[in-house]
Design an enzyme around this catalytic site. Structure first.
Site, PDB file in Angstrom:
ATOM      1  N   GLN A 112       1.779  67.976  16.385  1.00 40.68           N
ATOM      2  CA  GLN A 112       2.656  67.489  17.449  1.00 40.68           C
ATOM      3  C   GLN A 112       2.962  68.624  18.410  1.00 40.68           C
ATOM      4  O   GLN A 112       3.443  69.682  17.997  1.00 40.68           O
ATOM      5  CB  GLN A 112       3.956  66.974  16.834  1.00 40.68           C
ATOM      6  CG  GLN A 112       4.901  66.399  17.869  1.00 40.68           C
ATOM      7  CD  GLN A 112       6.166  65.848  17.242  1.00 40.68           C
ATOM      8  OE1 GLN A 112       6.915  66.572  16.597  1.00 40.68           O
ATOM      9  NE2 GLN A 112       6.400  64.571  17.445  1.00 40.68           N
ATOM     10  N   TYR A 187      13.114  65.331  24.198  1.00 40.40           N
ATOM     11  CA  TYR A 187      12.467  66.601  24.560  1.00 40.40           C
ATOM     12  C   TYR A 187      12.036  66.544  26.030  1.00 40.40           C
ATOM     13  O   TYR A 187      12.223  65.519  26.691  1.00 40.40           O
ATOM     14  CB  TYR A 187      11.299  66.876  23.602  1.00 40.40           C
ATOM     15  CG  TYR A 187      11.794  67.248  22.226  1.00 40.40           C
ATOM     16  CD1 TYR A 187      12.048  68.571  21.901  1.00 40.40           C
ATOM     17  CD2 TYR A 187      12.079  66.278  21.287  1.00 40.40           C
ATOM     18  CE1 TYR A 187      12.559  68.922  20.660  1.00 40.40           C
ATOM     19  CE2 TYR A 187      12.588  66.609  20.036  1.00 40.40           C
ATOM     20  CZ  TYR A 187      12.825  67.935  19.730  1.00 40.40           C
ATOM     21  OH  TYR A 187      13.339  68.283  18.517  1.00 40.40           O
ATOM     22  N   ARG A 363      10.460  59.969   6.017  1.00 37.20           N
ATOM     23  CA  ARG A 363      11.260  60.275   4.829  1.00 37.20           C
ATOM     24  C   ARG A 363      10.664  59.739   3.538  1.00 37.20           C
ATOM     25  O   ARG A 363      10.776  60.376   2.481  1.00 37.20           O
ATOM     26  CB  ARG A 363      12.677  59.755   5.036  1.00 37.20           C
ATOM     27  CG  ARG A 363      13.418  60.559   6.088  1.00 37.20           C
ATOM     28  CD  ARG A 363      14.657  59.852   6.569  1.00 37.20           C
ATOM     29  NE  ARG A 363      14.321  58.613   7.267  1.00 37.20           N
ATOM     30  CZ  ARG A 363      15.215  57.759   7.732  1.00 37.20           C
ATOM     31  NH1 ARG A 363      16.502  57.995   7.544  1.00 37.20           N
ATOM     32  NH2 ARG A 363      14.844  56.674   8.373  1.00 37.20           N
TER      33      ARG A 363
HETATM   34  C1  LIG Z   1      13.738  65.995   8.265  1.00 37.48           C
HETATM   35  C2  LIG Z   1      13.206  65.308   9.485  1.00 37.48           C
HETATM   36  C3  LIG Z   1      12.625  66.059  10.502  1.00 37.48           C
HETATM   37  C4  LIG Z   1      12.090  65.426  11.637  1.00 37.48           C
HETATM   38  N1  LIG Z   1      11.438  66.169  12.580  1.00 37.48           N
HETATM   39  C5  LIG Z   1      10.766  65.545  13.579  1.00 37.48           C
HETATM   40  C6  LIG Z   1       9.919  66.269  14.464  1.00 37.48           C
HETATM   41  O1  LIG Z   1       9.738  67.484  14.347  1.00 37.48           O
HETATM   42  N2  LIG Z   1       9.307  65.571  15.445  1.00 37.48           N
HETATM   43  C7  LIG Z   1       9.448  64.224  15.575  1.00 37.48           C
HETATM   44  O2  LIG Z   1       8.860  63.631  16.480  1.00 37.48           O
HETATM   45  N3  LIG Z   1      10.233  63.524  14.765  1.00 37.48           N
HETATM   46  C8  LIG Z   1      10.869  64.137  13.758  1.00 37.48           C
HETATM   47  N4  LIG Z   1      11.624  63.396  12.877  1.00 37.48           N
HETATM   48  C9  LIG Z   1      11.712  61.941  13.042  1.00 37.48           C
HETATM   49  C10 LIG Z   1      10.618  61.262  12.262  1.00 37.48           C
HETATM   50  O3  LIG Z   1       9.343  61.580  12.780  1.00 37.48           O
HETATM   51  C11 LIG Z   1      10.766  59.739  12.289  1.00 37.48           C
HETATM   52  O4  LIG Z   1      10.708  59.337  13.625  1.00 37.48           O
HETATM   53  C12 LIG Z   1      12.052  59.250  11.622  1.00 37.48           C
HETATM   54  O5  LIG Z   1      12.336  59.986  10.451  1.00 37.48           O
HETATM   55  C13 LIG Z   1      11.977  57.770  11.263  1.00 37.48           C
HETATM   56  O6  LIG Z   1      10.936  57.530  10.351  1.00 37.48           O
HETATM   57  P1  LIG Z   1      11.241  57.293   8.772  1.00 37.48           P
HETATM   58  O7  LIG Z   1      12.253  56.205   8.675  1.00 37.48           O
HETATM   59  O8  LIG Z   1       9.904  56.899   8.201  1.00 37.48           O
HETATM   60  O9  LIG Z   1      11.741  58.569   8.214  1.00 37.48           O
HETATM   61  C14 LIG Z   1      12.176  64.016  11.752  1.00 37.48           C
HETATM   62  C15 LIG Z   1      12.769  63.277  10.725  1.00 37.48           C
HETATM   63  C16 LIG Z   1      13.278  63.903   9.600  1.00 37.48           C
HETATM   64  C17 LIG Z   1      13.869  63.050   8.502  1.00 37.48           C
END
Ligand SMILES: Cc1cc2nc3c(=O)[nH]c(=O)nc-3n(C[C@H](O)[C@H](O)[C@H](O)COP(=O)(O)O)c2cc1C
Length: 404
Positions: A112, A187, A363
């Site tokens: 990314q 961003y 997650r």
């Molecule tokens: C610990 C953590 C770090 C994350 N860091 C990023 C990131 O660096 N870039 C990004 O686009 N999204 C980031 N996200 C968001 C996730 O990509 C995703 O959009 C969000 O967790 C929802 O998906 P999920 O329900 O499957 O976790 C992060 C999420 C978590 C939990």
């Protein structure tokens, strides 16, 4: 609401589709399940570490079709923190190692690429000013000593476009199978799209065409540099999650324009890290843990005093972006990646039945890196993730991990 693009397929057909190889631009993934970018916190001094390599190797061994290395800034000034990775020649050998480990375990790997724009806590920025579409208070970096952002000039924009393109070309040279351009989560490119943050009166602000100008120029220039066939993914917001932010009606048009520009897939997310950070995760708000890991004393104090007021909570529900994502599905043919609260095999099959091309999980795969392999073997139907979001604090402690 039923999808109108395809006939609704049976559960069995959905499962077959999920675990079958699928094309993404010029490459083929072994299945349709992607580990989405979750900031790892495993790049001390901005250098990818062995822990980062092991993290992605384990995800590959766990069966995903593709894993995504999270937030790599396109330049030193595109970092939110000083400890973040930014793309440069020096890290290419380590990235090559990472790519080789992932490939040896059968998965593809994307990286990314982003620029933080105004919300930076990076005190090394020239004049301690971050860059944004318009002059503004940097509420995110205020306590850390980066109180204001200045409006970008044409020269700044030309430079940032080149930085994205150079970083993408370098990622390709390091062996990555795809790049993901960050157009979401508040961003830089998302700041340009956001009506409340982009107050420009020139060709880069105002109408959606104008607000899209910088993201579109980035996509086109990246394409020129990486060539046809190399997959370019865009992560976009369905909604920013606050009044005056980007809303679904426009994000559908954003998707249409990206499709016309030749993007290979769109990951649909939402939320604005500096204003609605938990809109993107949904679920628990681990304030105690966030205060514990905060290193900046002023930031710590402000979290302690105002944390519960400034960080809004959003209740978790499975597949929380599905309703909005359906609207995008209706409007475009480009490959779409459904994300957000996907936890179970049932969720993944539903996504296939709804006509999405890929699914992404964050997650659930932090909690269970081998979930895909076990789902496929019939040994698991659901992740043990409880959306407590303590992994969000962990990334600043020892690197992202599940606390369960
Ligand atoms: C610990 C953590 C770090 C994350 N860091 C990023 C990131 O660096 N870039 C990004 O686009 N999204 C980031 N996200 C968001 C996730 O990509 C995703 O959009 C969000 O967790 C929802 O998906 P999920 O329900 O499957 O976790 C992060 C999420 C978590 C939990």
């Amino acid at each position: 609401m039923a999808p109108d693009r395809d006939e609704v397929i049976s559960r069995e057909a959905a499962r077959r589709k999920l675990f079958s190889p699928a094309r993404l631009g010029g490459i083929e993934l072994r299945n349709r399940i992607i580990k989405t970018a979750t900031y790892e916190g495993m790049c001390p001094g901005g250098m990818p570490s062995d822990a980062l390599i092991r993290h992605h190797r384990d995800l590959a061994a766990g069966g995903v079709g593709m894993t995504t290395v999270a937030y790599c800034a396109v330049s030193p000034n595109g970092r939110t923190f000083e400890d973040q990775m930014y793309m440069r020649e020096e890290i290419v050998p380590k990235l090559r190692e990472l790519v080789a480990e992932v490939h040896a375990n059968g998965a593809a790997v994307s990286i990314q690429l982003g620029h933080c724009g105004y919300f930076s806590r990076n005190t090394k920025l020239p004049g301690r000013r971050s860059l944004g579409p318009s002059f503004r208070l940097n509420e995110y970096g205020l306590m850390a000593g980066v109180p204001f952002a200045r409006a970008m000039t044409e020269a700044d924009m030309a430079r940032v476009i080149e930085e994205f393109a150079t970083a993408a070309a370098m990622a390709r040279r390091a062996g990555f199978d795809a790049v993901e351009l960050h157009l979401g989560h508040g961003y830089l490119l998302s700041q340009f799209l956001c009506p409340a943050v982009n107050r420009r009166r020139d060709a880069w602000g105002g109408s959606l065409d104008n607000r899209m100008r910088l993201p579109m120029a980035v996509v086109r220039r990246v394409r020129e540099r990486v060539g046809a066939g190399f997959p370019i993914v865009a992560k976009i917001n369905l909604r920013d999650g606050f009044r005056g932010g980007l809303e679904l009606e426009e994000s559908v048009q954003v998707a249409q324009r990206l499709e016309a520009a030749g993007i290979d897939a769109i990951v649909m997310s939402g939320g604005f890290t500096s204003r609605t950070p938990f809109y993107l995760f949904r679920g628990g708000r681990p304030l105690k843990e966030m205060i514990e890991v905060e290193r900046n004393p002023m930031q710590k104090l402000s979290l302690r005093l105002f944390g519960s007021r400034i960080i809004k909570e959003y209740p978790f529900r499975e597949m929380f972006f599905l309703d909005d994502a359906r609207e995008v599905r209706r409007a475009v043919k480009v490959a779409l990646v459904l994300l957000g609260g996907l936890l179970s095999l049932d969720n993944l099959e539903t996504a296939m039945r709804e006509g999405f091309d890929f699914v992404a999980m964050g997650r659930a795969l932090i909690a269970d890196p081998d979930l895909v392999r076990r789902m496929r073997a019939g040994e698991a139907a659901r992740s043990r993730c409880i959306s407590c979001n303590k992994c969000v604090a962990e990334m600043d402690r020892h690197g992202v991990r599940c606390v369960l």
